[in-house]
Design an enzyme around this catalytic site. Structure first.
Site, PDB file in Angstrom:
ATOM      1  N   ASN A 147       0.854  -1.177   0.000  1.00 13.90           N
ATOM      2  CA  ASN A 147       0.000   0.000   0.000  1.00 13.90           C
ATOM      3  C   ASN A 147       0.891   1.227   0.000  1.00 13.90           C
ATOM      4  OD1 ASN A 147      -2.948  -0.978   0.394  1.00 13.90           O
ATOM      5  ND2 ASN A 147      -1.768  -2.174   1.899  1.00 13.90           N
ATOM      6  N   GLU A 148       1.164   1.728  -1.188  1.00 17.80           N
ATOM      7  CA  GLU A 148       2.093   2.832  -1.369  1.00 17.80           C
ATOM      8  C   GLU A 148       1.446   4.165  -0.993  1.00 17.80           C
ATOM      9  OE1 GLU A 148       5.085   2.290  -1.804  1.00 17.80           O
ATOM     10  OE2 GLU A 148       5.569   0.866  -3.398  1.00 17.80           O
ATOM     11  N   PRO A 149       2.246   5.249  -0.877  1.00 19.07           N
ATOM     12  CA  PRO A 149       1.677   6.569  -0.587  1.00 19.07           C
ATOM     13  C   PRO A 149       0.514   6.897  -1.521  1.00 19.07           C
ATOM     14  CG  PRO A 149       4.057   6.680  -0.468  1.00 19.07           C
ATOM     15  CD  PRO A 149       3.728   5.296  -0.954  1.00 19.07           C
TER      16      PRO A 149
ATOM     17  N   SER B 227      -2.511   5.521  -0.860  1.00 18.13           N
ATOM     18  CA  SER B 227      -3.495   4.450  -0.636  1.00 18.13           C
ATOM     19  C   SER B 227      -4.588   4.930   0.327  1.00 18.13           C
ATOM     20  CB  SER B 227      -2.811   3.212  -0.063  1.00 18.13           C
ATOM     21  OG  SER B 227      -1.911   2.650  -0.990  1.00 18.13           O
TER      22      SER B 227
ATOM     23  N   THR C 179      10.415   2.041  -3.616  1.00 23.61           N
ATOM     24  CA  THR C 179      10.201   0.629  -3.295  1.00 23.61           C
ATOM     25  C   THR C 179      10.921  -0.261  -4.297  1.00 23.61           C
ATOM     26  OG1 THR C 179       8.035   1.145  -2.348  1.00 23.61           O
ATOM     27  CG2 THR C 179       8.441  -1.147  -2.958  1.00 23.61           C
TER      28      THR C 179
END
Length: 638
Positions: free
Chosen positions: A168-170, A172, A187
């Site tokens: 869940n990346e920035p 999300s 990432t």
């Protein structure tokens, strides 16, 4: 609800008013991982007594490896069965075949599932092979299966440097479910070493959503090393924001973040405890506080005033010391006494206020280097100074460093060697050439290929040490067995590794040992090498010669000691800095296309130069003498 294992916090300061997530801090990440494993084991056993399945959410990456290792250990000892366990992994790269060594399917079976009695039908890992047109329904079904089982009893998490949980990346959303996502560049860069280059890292992944994670009954998040310190602070103390998905955990009522001292180092109560509570003012804490205040106000130590201290929570410190003047002089002198141009000790001098002993005037020294270039990158100036000042200097390269050599570099050397051998077809060089030309995976090099890669690094090391003036007889290539897997994942440090180090130390009987104290190496080799040295010292510290042996720790290419931790600062002149850079440049295989770059895209010589200059600038800003560059060391007391 199961009573969670009671964790013993090691922090001195108990005031946590800035913190919004419960957390525990440990000296040793391995010990902390064992405790987490035992909490999971207790939950599994309780569910067995209740006749219920235990539903676990599991993470991948380096953070949980020791947790899985302990769970396997408990199973092998007959203390834990997984017959009632159902697992759901957080994520998987997309597209990705399960048999691929970089897949999380492979990771989980390698570290846990292949070693315990879990029913294969109870293992759930997002599939990287689902046809794209079926992905939406697949993700819905993944969440539905968790829901039908009553949700996750326990979710284990790591935390990425972007604050991502799972993938869940920035950006999300807190209500997000399992879905396909595009990976953040940071990432992908962090994963580059696993894939033999960022260009081979998938750009997409399937991840369990924030909403699914937040519904878990119990969550433990792991964070190890200084690289996580900044994001840990933002997660625990910052505002809830989708830009840092881990902050959503502030709204979970049963989450604990487990971390080591370095990961916790930026928390307010650790970095500046005087702001949040009353302190026991040790000398170390006084140095930390005064140097922090000097940096914060951008004022030299000797210009700090009573008002400065009072306005920054240090009135109690002034009460102890009497005045800012007295305190400033005291701390200024303590910091100044760390500076020395004689890292081996200055002969025939009063050493009361010097970091090293005057006697013996000529010392026997071992510089341990995890990889074949860490010595010159991290302490090349000090290395050269020790030789020039007449000490008996030995350098010990703990590992071959072979996996850090690119296939292209190895192929180039093999082709040159074959041509020098008149192009004969049946040689080791021709085997290497054929192997590399047909290689299809990132790792799994043949023995011959690993050997030539190791020799490339060995000869580069000889080039650097000869340039510094060290005799070849004092260069030791230990080739510790734990490293020789041909992959990023290493074996545990074993008895053979300890014996090799012990034999070298016993044969030299050094007055000084230098070792890499950097625990944030991207692939863990620095930590394993340091653990091996510490274990060796623990075993041999009772021998007579060890009474006169001091151990100094230097930092690797990624980080420098905090000013308050520095116990020996060795200034370098412009010429000495240039000499250090030239020594680093002998390591040509590590110059342009670096296999393990970390998050810093600069070349190693640039990093080293800027770091050493920044340390000198820091001393200058504190009001001390101005130098071109400084290499810093912290003493390890055993």
């Amino acid at each position: 609800m199961i009573q969670e294992i009671k964790y013993k916090q090691v922090g001195k300061f108990e005031d946590t008013k800035f913190e919004k997530i419960h957390n525990e801090i440990f000296n040793d990440s391995n010990y902390a991982s064992v405790l987490v494993a035992h909490e999971i084991a207790e939950l599994i056993k309780q569910r067995q007594q209740e006749g219920r399945p235990c539903v676990l959410g599991l993470a991948t990456g380096s953070s949980p490896i020791k947790v899985y290792e302990e769970l396997v250990n408990l199973h092998k000892k007959g203390e834990l069965s997984f017959y009632n366990v159902i697992t759901f992994n957080l994520d998987e790269y997309y597209p990705m075949e399960p048999k691929n060594r970089q897949s999380y399917y492979y990771f989980m079976h390698q570290h846990l599932f292949d070693h315990v009695d879990i029913n294969p039908e109870n293992i759930n890992i997002p599939s990287g092979e689902v046809p794209q047109e079926e992905l939406d329904q697949y993700c819905i079904d993944y969440d539905l299966k968790i829901k039908q089982l009553g949700g996750l009893d326990f979710q284990l998490l790591g935390i990425g440097r972007t604050g991502h949980i799972g993938f869940n990346e920035p950006g999300s959303h807190k209500n997000s479910g399992t879905r396909i996502i595009t990976l953040d560049h940071v990432t992908r860069r962090d994963a580059a070493s696993d894939f033999n280059g960022i260009e081979y890292v998938p750009k997409k992944a399937i991840t369990m959503g924030v909403s699914t994670i937040m519904k878990a009954k119990r969550i433990i998040m792991l964070a190890w090393g200084h690289k996580k310190a900044s994001i840990v602070k933002e997660t625990i103390e910052g505002q809830i924001t989708s830009n840092i998905p881990a902050t959503f955990l502030q709204n979970h009522d049963n989450t604990t973040m487990i971390m080591d001292n370095e990961a916790a180092s930026e928390l307010t109560r650790i970095k500046t405890p005087w702001i949040v509570s009353q302190c026991i003012w040790t000398d170390d804490l006084k140095v930390r506080a005064v140097t922090w205040l000097s940096e914060e106000l951008q004022k030299p130590i000797l210009k700090l005033t009573d008002k400065d201290y009072n306005e920054h929570g240090m009135a109690g410190l002034l009460t102890i010391e009497g005045s800012a003047y007295n305190l400033n002089i005291k701390i200024f002198n303590m910091v100044q006494h760390t500076i020395t141009g004689w890292p081996g000790g200055k002969p025939n001098a009063d050493d009361k206020n010097r970091p090293e002993r005057a006697n013996p005037a000529k010392k026997r020294v071992i510089i341990f280097s995890p990889h074949p270039d860490d010595d010159v990158i991290s302490m090349g100036g000090t290395f050269s100074r020790l030789i020039e000042q007449g000490h008996e200097v030995h350098v010990a390269y703990q590992t071959s460093g072979n996996i850090a050599v690119t296939d292209e570099e190895a192929l180039k050397f093999a082709e040159v060697a074959q041509l020098l051998d008149n192009g004969k077809e049946e040689t080791n060089f021709s085997k290497i050439i054929t192997f590399l030309q047909n290689k299809t995976t990132a790792y799994g090099d043949s023995i011959e290929t690993r050997k030539i890669k190791g020799l490339i690094r060995r000869m580069e090391s000889y080039g650097a040490t000869r340039y510094l003036g060290l005799n070849d007889a004092k260069v030791h290539f230990l080739d510790l067995p734990f490293y020789e897997t041909g992959e990023v994942k290493k074996n545990p440090v074993g008895e053979n590794d300890i014996q090799i180090i012990s034999d070298l130390i016993a044969s030299i009987q050094p007055h000084q040992i230098y070792a890499a104290g950097d625990l944030a190496d991207p692939h863990g080799t620095h930590k394993l090498c340091l653990d091996a040295i510490f274990e060796t010292i623990e075993r041999i510290k009772g021998q007579k010669f060890m009474e006169d042996c001091w151990v100094w720790l230097y930092r690797g290419a990624w980080h420098e000691w905090d000013i308050a931790d520095i116990e020996m600062a060795v200034p370098l002149s412009p010429d000495e800095m240039n000499k250090k850079i030239n020594a680093i440049l002998f390591h040509q295989s590590q110059k342009d296309r670096v296999m393990f770059q970390g998050e810093d895209a600069r070349e190693f010589w640039v990093r080293a130069q800027e770091r050493n200059r920044n340390t000198a600038l820091l001393y200058d800003n504190l009001g001390l003498a101005e130098y071109e560059a400084i290499e810093a060391f912290k003493r390890y007391h055993f």
